[in-house]
Design an enzyme around this catalytic site. Structure first.
Site, short mmCIF file in Angstrom:
data_model
loop_
_atom_site.label_atom_id
_atom_site.label_comp_id
_atom_site.label_asym_id
_atom_site.label_seq_id
_atom_site.Cartn_x
_atom_site.Cartn_y
_atom_site.Cartn_z
N CYS A 125 0.83 -1.22 0.00
CA CYS A 125 0.00 0.00 0.00
C CYS A 125 0.85 1.26 0.00
O CYS A 125 0.70 2.13 -0.84
CB CYS A 125 -0.93 0.01 1.20
SG CYS A 125 -1.88 1.53 1.37
N GLU A 185 -14.14 -4.43 -19.30
CA GLU A 185 -14.69 -4.97 -18.05
C GLU A 185 -15.60 -6.15 -18.37
O GLU A 185 -16.49 -6.05 -19.21
CB GLU A 185 -15.47 -3.88 -17.31
CG GLU A 185 -16.30 -4.35 -16.14
CD GLU A 185 -15.48 -5.06 -15.08
OE1 GLU A 185 -15.86 -6.20 -14.71
OE2 GLU A 185 -14.48 -4.49 -14.61
N GLY A 196 -12.20 -2.00 -11.81
CA GLY A 196 -12.31 -1.72 -10.39
C GLY A 196 -11.51 -0.48 -10.05
O GLY A 196 -11.08 0.26 -10.94
N HIS A 251 -21.64 26.34 5.22
CA HIS A 251 -21.85 26.90 3.88
C HIS A 251 -20.78 27.94 3.59
O HIS A 251 -20.45 28.73 4.46
CB HIS A 251 -23.23 27.56 3.80
CG HIS A 251 -23.48 28.27 2.51
ND1 HIS A 251 -23.85 27.61 1.36
CD2 HIS A 251 -23.38 29.59 2.19
CE1 HIS A 251 -23.99 28.50 0.39
NE2 HIS A 251 -23.71 29.72 0.86
#
Length: 478
Positions: free
Chosen positions: A42, A217, A196, A457
């Site tokens: 990773c 795919e 994926g 906001h």
């Protein structure tokens, strides 16, 4: 005994090193065995370096569209070796950081390849073959080959790229993610097998740099684990950007030539050919469970993964497994959480088994995709009467100001209880937004509590609020 530990962990990826640190915090004497590089796949060849590559592609994309922001970047270009070097430097920095964390927490590193010889015992041999950079030599103070004992042994050996017969990576014409991360030169055309997260991230990276990319795919839609509506939106946006997709299709054969490939693609009962410079095989990963001695100890496995009980315990007392080897989803954050559950259970804490429905999934291409929980289809299949909310990016002020007004936030609730069953997003920065819904699900938050929550906001997060409101007929800005 000098070579005896309370907990010994095999593998120093995200699952392994996080588990080691947590175990040390709990007062255990801990060792971790690594054969190649601290931080695992990773950190060194997956999650982290790909995000560095994608960041470079994102900045370049914005430079090419500078005029949309009232700016000028004429002749914007890129330096591929520098992009790759930056990615490797990012990994190298974090690799060093993992070593520092292990040292700080007094975790002993053992350098080599581990094998289980009997309950409570591991033999470590010298690593076979050259290690990939950045960690080619043992860290200072690491132990080496030998026999080590531990009361508890945790397997965290991770996974490697899956290879399909006939389309196996060769490192030159057909790449796995290892080669795809360090290209010496850009191909003019590229075929990506698999849509994926890995496939989509590489497809969007190379496309952003000007490569003609086709994605094949085998399922009938891209990102097949995602909600169908989110998957369709992502495909539409990527096709608008210039990517080509072939779904419900299969690469039957690759004819490898001197400096290119002819791919034979089966789709709809017909076979067509596509000539490309390079192919990336992104058909998933498989756990590293071989050559560990599992069979001799009688450890139960299923479909290439070690069977565990939700707390990391295998069928052999004192032996545990976490992360990719313990089954899907094969994600770093799942491995980390699983490891913490495992060592806290060993310590005797009142823990809860891993809840796979609350593990978020993220794809960091352009657009980003993120989700947690049940898709709309799976919620209905599970017997829920659902209320579904949607809110588009094009109605959000911050998204418009950012120039990122394409995308969707979707929420799925149980109509009877108001329980949040799932949340699904596609668009800018959704991989950073999804944690809000993860926290909500973990706290068993209801729709009423979410509707009463004040979102700042102007932010993209307001779309999360509006999506909840929409599910119950109270949407404001649409």
């Amino acid at each position: 005994m000098a070579d005896a530990f309370d907990i010994l962990i095999i593998g120093s990826g995200p699952g392994g090193y996080v588990t080691a640190i947590r175990a040390a915090q709990l007062g255990f004497k801990v060792a971790i065995v690594e054969r190649e590089h601290l931080g695992g796949i990773c950190l060194n060849w997956g999650c982290i370096p790909t995000k560095a590559l994608l960041r470079s592609a994102e900045v370049f994309h914005q430079m090419k569209h500078a005029s949309a922001y009232g700016l000028a970047a004429p002749g914007a270009t890129f330096d591929l070796p520098a992009i790759v070097q930056r990615s490797r430097a990012v990994s190298g920095r974090l690799n060093t950081g993992v070593g520092g964390l292990l040292k700080k927490n007094k975790v002993q590193i053992i350098w080599g390849e581990a094998k289980l010889t009997r309950p409570g015992e591991v033999t470590v041999a010298a690593p076979k073959g050259p290690a990939r950079q950045p960690q080619a030599t043992p860290p200072r103070g690491a132990l080496g080959a030998g026999t080590y004992q531990a009361k508890h042994i945790i397997i965290a050996t991770g996974a490697r790229p899956r290879a399909l017969p006939g389309v196996e990576p060769d490192g030159k014409l057909v790449w796995s993610y290892f080669e795809a991360m360090v290209p010496a030169a850009l191909p003019k055309s590229l075929l990506v097998i698999g849509s994926g997260a890995i496939g989509i991230e590489f497809a969007t990276f190379y496309h952003a740099l000007g490569v003609d990319v086709t994605v094949v795919e085998v399922m009938d839609r891209i990102l097949p684990v995602e909600d169908e509506e989110i998957s369709a939106t992502a495909r539409k946006l990527m096709e608008k950007d210039g990517l080509t997709f072939k779904t419900a299709a299969k690469v039957a054969r690759l004819d490898r030539q001197k400096n290119g490939i002819v791919a034979h693609i089966e789709q709809g009962g017909a076979t067509t050919t596509l000539t490309v410079d390079r192919v990336i095989s992104a058909v998933g990963v498989q756990g590293n469970i071989e050559n560990l001695g599992l069979e001799a100890l009688g450890v139960k496995t299923d479909r290439g993964c070690i069977v565990t009980d939700g707390f990391g315990r295998t069928t052999v007392a004192g032996l545990y497994a976490i992360g990719d080897v313990a089954g899907p989803p094969m994600l770093a954050h799942k491995a980390e959480h699983e490891g913490v559950i495992c060592v806290e259970t060993i310590k005797g804490f009142a823990t809860h088994p891993l809840n796979r429905e609350q593990i978020p999934g993220c794809t960091y291409g352009r657009p980003q995709v993120a989700s947690v929980g049940l898709t709309e289809a799976k919620a209905k299949a599970a017997g829920h009467e659902v209320k579904v909310g949607r809110f588009p990016f094009l109605a959000n002020g911050k998204a418009i100001a950012l120039g990122e007004d394409q995308g969707l936030v979707k929420t799925v609730f149980d109509a009877r209880t108001g329980r949040l069953l799932g949340a699904h997003m596609v668009g800018a920065e959704v991989t950073e937004l999804i944690q809000g819904f993860v926290v909500a699900m973990g706290l068993e938050t209801t729709e009423e509590e979410l509707m009463h929550t004040i979102f700042p906001h102007p932010t993209l997060s307001e779309m999360m609020h509006e999506s909840v409101l929409d599910a119950f007929g109270r949407v404001i800005h649409m």
